[in-house]
Design a protein around this motif. Structure first.
Motif, mmCIF file in Angstrom:
data_model
loop_
_atom_site.group_PDB
_atom_site.id
_atom_site.type_symbol
_atom_site.label_atom_id
_atom_site.label_comp_id
_atom_site.label_asym_id
_atom_site.label_seq_id
_atom_site.Cartn_x
_atom_site.Cartn_y
_atom_site.Cartn_z
ATOM 1 N N LEU A 174 0.832 -1.207 0.000
ATOM 2 C CA LEU A 174 0.000 0.000 0.000
ATOM 3 C C LEU A 174 0.865 1.254 0.000
ATOM 4 N N GLY A 177 2.194 2.183 -3.247
ATOM 5 C CA GLY A 177 1.205 2.424 -4.294
ATOM 6 C C GLY A 177 1.125 1.302 -5.313
ATOM 7 N N ASP A 180 -3.470 -2.667 -6.977
ATOM 8 C CA ASP A 180 -4.385 -2.221 -8.036
ATOM 9 C C ASP A 180 -5.846 -2.415 -7.664
ATOM 10 N N ALA A 211 -1.598 5.436 2.790
ATOM 11 C CA ALA A 211 -2.581 5.476 1.708
ATOM 12 C C ALA A 211 -2.682 6.862 1.070
ATOM 13 N N ASN A 213 -2.674 9.991 -1.194
ATOM 14 C CA ASN A 213 -2.850 10.179 -2.639
ATOM 15 C C ASN A 213 -3.462 8.960 -3.339
ATOM 16 N N GLN A 214 -4.052 8.065 -2.554
ATOM 17 C CA GLN A 214 -4.739 6.923 -3.146
ATOM 18 C C GLN A 214 -6.219 6.969 -2.754
ATOM 19 N N SER A 215 -7.057 6.468 -3.645
ATOM 20 C CA SER A 215 -8.490 6.420 -3.350
ATOM 21 C C SER A 215 -9.069 5.142 -3.940
ATOM 22 N N PHE A 235 -8.123 0.601 -6.964
ATOM 23 C CA PHE A 235 -7.292 1.697 -6.463
ATOM 24 C C PHE A 235 -7.035 2.714 -7.567
ATOM 25 N N HIS A 236 -7.056 3.992 -7.189
ATOM 26 C CA HIS A 236 -6.629 5.087 -8.056
ATOM 27 C C HIS A 236 -5.564 5.878 -7.310
ATOM 28 N N THR A 237 -4.512 6.264 -8.027
ATOM 29 C CA THR A 237 -3.421 7.024 -7.417
ATOM 30 C C THR A 237 -3.309 8.379 -8.096
ATOM 31 N N LYS A 238 -3.269 9.432 -7.291
ATOM 32 C CA LYS A 238 -3.098 10.789 -7.803
ATOM 33 C C LYS A 238 -1.617 11.100 -7.924
#
Length: 239
Positions: A174, A177, A180, A211, A213-215, A235-238
């Motif tokens: 996690l 990042g 997935d 976690a 910047n992850q959503s 998972f989405h990472t900014k």
């Protein structure tokens, strides 16, 4: 970097705890072990090439033994070794110091791939080779997850891996990042005690935010047999 898709697939109590022997019993008197097959049924739906666990989980759940890793000096060469690859799926064990010994080249019928650090001895590597077990090196520490995943993709051809804990290993992925998707089977019971192992347990200071910047994007929820619930997220990472 080319790497496998990582699906963190876990089973927990309602309060997110992992130790099954601590969970409350089913209300209808069923044997708790009857519920565990549901987890495996869902696992098969992902058609993964491999599943991955940490050393502690492997030691608890499978027939292994302790290797005297401090008895020998470090090896001089650290090259990926491809052993037996006859099974349809592989069992990946993260064991940086080479603490686990094996009696065969498979766990539950799946050929073993061990991820090591560069402190392991030639005696340990020979033990793995003699048993037909594959191994690779996750950098000097054995916990460089980027190198590990790239090697699993390029040298072993693995495209999808189920990350199945424990919580500390999941937490490390996690933080980097590298998860997935998250798939959690919720067992209808509770542990309730503070500080018990959870599905994700990043080992850091209280000001760490693994976690960040992850959503999570909701993909699916499904009620399974005996009140179990399956939750599935992406998972989405900014940047």
């Amino acid at each position: 970097m080319q790497r496998p898709k990582i699906i963190c697939h876990m089973m927990s109590s309602v309060d997110g705890r992992l130790l099954t022997d601590r969970w409350t019993e089913p209300f209808d008197g069923k044997d708790k072990t009857e519920f565990y097959g549901v987890y495996e049924d869902v696992s098969r739906q992902f058609n993964a090439d491999a599943w991955m666990i940490g050393r502690t989980t492997a030691q608890q759940d499978f027939e292994t033994f302790s290797f005297d890793f401090e008895k020998y000096p470090p090896a001089k060469e650290f090259k990926t070794h491809i052993g037996s690859r006859s099974s349809a799926t592989s069992a990946i064990i993260l064991d940086p110091k080479g603490k686990l010994g094996y009696k065969s080249n498979n766990l539950n019928g799946d050929n073993v791939i061990v991820v090591l650090g560069k402190s392991v001895s030639e005696e340990y590597l020979a033990h793995l080779r003699d048993n037909g077990i594959s191994y690779l090196f996750g950098g000097k520490s054995g916990m460089n997850l980027q190198i590990t995943l790239e090697t699993l993709y390029t040298d072993f051809g693995l495209k999808t891996i189920l990350l199945e804990g424990g919580g500390v290993i999941n937490g490390a992925f996690l933080k980097e990042g590298l998860i997935d998707e998250l798939s959690v089977i919720i067992y209808p019971g509770i542990d309730g005690l503070s500080c018990m192992p959870a599905i994700i347990d990043y080992m850091g200071q209280t000001d760490n935010n693994p976690a960040k910047n992850q959503s999570l994007e909701f993909l699916k929820a499904e009620v399974l047999n005996d009140g179990m619930v399956w939750l599935h997220y992406k998972f989405h990472t900014k940047n």
